[in-house]
Structures are given as C-alpha cells and as structure tokens.
Design an enzyme around this catalytic site. Structure first.
Site, PDB file in Angstrom:
ATOM      1  N   SER A  11       0.928  -1.142  -0.006  1.00 10.20           N
ATOM      2  CA  SER A  11       0.106   0.017   0.115  1.00 10.20           C
ATOM      3  C   SER A  11       1.007   1.394  -0.029  1.00 10.20           C
ATOM      4  CB  SER A  11      -0.915   0.127   1.311  1.00 10.20           C
ATOM      5  OG  SER A  11      -1.116   1.341   1.471  1.00 10.20           O
ATOM      6  N   MET A  40      -8.533   8.022   0.018  1.00  8.73           N
ATOM      7  CA  MET A  40      -9.349   8.812   1.187  1.00  8.73           C
ATOM      8  C   MET A  40      -9.780  10.089   0.913  1.00  8.73           C
ATOM      9  SD  MET A  40      -7.237   7.128   4.313  1.00  8.73           S
ATOM     10  CE  MET A  40      -6.513   5.426   4.232  1.00  8.73           C
ATOM     11  N   HIS A  70      -8.360   1.252  -3.975  1.00  4.07           N
ATOM     12  CA  HIS A  70      -9.261   0.993  -2.872  1.00  4.07           C
ATOM     13  C   HIS A  70      -9.973   2.484  -2.606  1.00  4.07           C
ATOM     14  CE1 HIS A  70      -9.446  -0.100   1.638  1.00  4.07           C
ATOM     15  NE2 HIS A  70     -10.743   0.256   1.238  1.00  4.07           N
ATOM     16  N   GLY A 146      -8.483   4.136   7.284  1.00  2.00           N
ATOM     17  CA  GLY A 146      -7.935   5.841   7.565  1.00  2.00           C
ATOM     18  C   GLY A 146      -6.811   5.871   7.581  1.00  2.00           C
ATOM     19  N   PHE A 147      -6.067   4.935   8.265  1.00  2.00           N
ATOM     20  CA  PHE A 147      -4.601   5.205   8.619  1.00  2.00           C
ATOM     21  C   PHE A 147      -3.797   3.826   8.430  1.00  2.00           C
ATOM     22  CE2 PHE A 147      -7.081   8.322  10.787  1.00  2.00           C
ATOM     23  CZ  PHE A 147      -6.522   9.396  10.514  1.00  2.00           C
ATOM     24  N   ASP A 179      -6.589  -6.539   4.082  1.00  2.00           N
ATOM     25  CA  ASP A 179      -5.937  -4.964   4.095  1.00  2.00           C
ATOM     26  C   ASP A 179      -6.069  -4.556   5.646  1.00  2.00           C
ATOM     27  OD1 ASP A 179      -4.919  -2.423   3.748  1.00  2.00           O
ATOM     28  OD2 ASP A 179      -6.646  -2.022   2.452  1.00  2.00           O
ATOM     29  N   GLY A 181      -2.994  -4.139   9.017  1.00  2.00           N
ATOM     30  CA  GLY A 181      -2.100  -4.766   9.932  1.00  2.00           C
ATOM     31  C   GLY A 181      -1.553  -6.104   9.727  1.00  2.00           C
TER      32      GLY A 181
HETATM   33  C1  DX5 Z   1      -6.126   1.432   5.677  1.00  2.00           C
HETATM   34  C2  DX5 Z   1      -5.625   1.306   4.193  1.00  2.00           C
HETATM   35  C3  DX5 Z   1      -4.558   0.271   4.325  1.00  2.00           C
HETATM   36  C4  DX5 Z   1      -3.287   0.656   5.230  1.00  2.00           C
HETATM   37  C5  DX5 Z   1      -2.857  -0.625   5.032  1.00  2.00           C
HETATM   38  O1  DX5 Z   1      -7.177   2.451   5.790  1.00  2.00           O
HETATM   39  O2  DX5 Z   1      -6.750   0.941   3.452  1.00  2.00           O
HETATM   40  O3  DX5 Z   1      -4.394  -0.266   3.113  1.00  2.00           O
HETATM   41  O4  DX5 Z   1      -2.539   1.326   4.111  1.00  2.00           O
HETATM   42  O5  DX5 Z   1      -1.498  -0.202   5.977  1.00  2.00           O
HETATM   43  P1  DX5 Z   1      -0.851  -1.307   7.178  1.00  2.00           P
HETATM   44  O6  DX5 Z   1      -0.291  -2.478   6.170  1.00  2.00           O
HETATM   45  O7  DX5 Z   1       0.315  -0.377   7.634  1.00  2.00           O
HETATM   46  O8  DX5 Z   1      -1.895  -1.451   8.123  1.00  2.00           O
HETATM   47 ZN    ZN Z   2      -6.298  -0.229   1.460  1.00  2.00          ZN
END
Ligand code: DX5
Ligand code: ZN
Length: 222
Positions: A11, A40, A70, A146-147, A179, A181
């Site tokens: 990502s 986002m 996404h 979101g993050f 997607d 963690g």
């Molecule tokens: C979260 C995103 C993910 C995120 C994954 O809102 O959709 O794609 O970037 O990041 P990690 O792998 O660090 O959780």
């Molecule tokens: Zn994503």
C-alpha cells in the site's frame, strides 16, 4: 476451484510520497505483484490521500503492474470513472458508500476494470452475498480504514475462513484480499485462513530492505 495465486500488494499509504515513483519501482523490483492505491476523502474516512492524477502520473511514468484502487470515498461513481481513465486495474469500494452498489460494480466492469467490494471489520459477509458471483475480489478490512500502521483485528480471521468457504462452495474464482495490520508475524495464519491477496503498507515500506520483507511474506504462505 483451487485457491488463486498469492499476490502481495504494497500500500502506497506508507511510501515516501515525496519520491512516490521511485518507491513504487523499488517495491516492484523487490518482488511485489501489485500496487495498492488507497484513496481517502476526509469524509467517508478521517484522512485525505491521493486522487486519479497521481495514478495517471504513475502510469505515464512507466508503471505497468496492476494498480489496485481501494476507494474510501462517498459517493463512488464519479471517482470510478476518473480512476478507470487514469489506469486503474481493479477498483474496490465500500457498498455503504454507493446508492446502488450493483450499478457501481457494472460501471467498473463497463469501463474495463475489475470490480470488488470492501467490508469493514464490523460489516457482515451477508452484505456481499448477493453480489459475490460478479466480484473479481472481496477485500476484508482487518483494521478500520483511515490510517496505516494499525494493529490487525484477530476476529477477522474467522471472517476470512467463512468467506473462503463461501467462495469455495460456489466454485468461483473471486479473490480474497486482506488489508490492515498484515505483517510477517501474522501472514501465515491469514494465509492459512484462506486469503490469497495481501495488502501491506507499514510492514513493507517501513522495513529497510523491501526485498527481505516481501521474501519473508512469501516464505510464510500456507
Ligand atoms: C487502511 C488502508 C490500508 C493501509 C494498510 O485504511 O486501506 O491499505 O494502508 O496499512 P498497514 O499495512 O500499515 O496496516
Ligand atoms: Zn487499502
């Protein structure tokens, strides 16, 4: 229908945006299969990222791998059109963000992209059941979007198993993407549960050697 091939989709949310093209090339050279492109809007989710111009710019600069868009935006249809024009390969959206998910899925397909739906951790698989046969991919969120850098929610493992069973029982080839963690410590149980498409942001871009991070993932697939 056997499980689909394993795909690793870093990502870009965790990439260094000041050197995005270089980062994308580096991660592809390190063995990544796709690029996961998180969009986002600071409305559907509490963060703001990049839009279709950035996707087009990657394409214009020679990035030819699949770009997995996404959408964490509401509404979705206008951005579906813009991303299809900007070189997206697959486009996934959250069904609650569209007035008519079936129409939005057809729009993605009519524009030559591969359609998918995304479910937040607290949204039931029942929501996608009516559409499952027409989906290229279902993306299960294992964090609330979101993050980057959040912790994988372990309860999602059962949801992965249940979705795997649904897909296998129907003998369809829908991809099961995960997607949020995902890292080298949990990828083996996520794979074992039945995912075949793995998004990872921080677990790849925050590691010094991208190639080691990606190899480590591949060594842990079930
Ligand atoms: C979260 C995103 C993910 C995120 C994954 O809102 O959709 O794609 O970037 O990041 P990690 O792998 O660090 O959780
Ligand atoms: Zn994503």
């Amino acid at each position: 229908m056997p499980k689909q091939s394993n795909i690793i989709a870093p990502s870009i949310l965790s990439a260094d945006f000041s050197r995005l093209g270089e980062e994308v090339n580096d991660v592809l050279d390190a063995g990544a299969d796709w690029i996961h492109f998180d969009v986002m809007d600071n409305h559907f989710v509490p963060n703001l990222t990049v839009g279709p111009m950035v996707c087009k710019s990657l394409r214009d600069n020679g990035i030819s791998c699949p770009i997995d868009v996404h959408l964490m935006v509401q509404p979705v249809d206008d951005l579906i059109k813009m991303f299809a024009d900007s070189g997206a390969s697959s486009i996934t959206f959250h069904p609650e963000a569209s007035k008519d998910p079936e129409k939005s899925l057809s729009l993605i397909e009519d524009l030559g992209c591969k359609p998918g739906l995304v479910l937040n951790p607290d949204i039931s698989l029942d929501v996608i059941n009516p559409y499952l046969e027409s989906l290229y991919m279902v993306l299960l969120m294992s964090v609330f979007p979101g993050f980057g850098g959040q912790k994988f929610i372990p309860e999602v493992l059962d949801k992965i198993k249940n979705l795997r069973t649904l897909i296998d029982d129907k003998s369809i080839d829908t991809r099961l993407e995960i997607d949020g963690g995902v890292n080298s410590d949990n990828i083996s149980e996520i794979s074992e549960a039945g995912a075949d498409t793995f998004v990872a942001g921080s677990a790849i871009f925050n590691v010094k050697n991208y190639s080691d991070a990606i190899k480590n993932f591949r060594n842990n697939f079930s």
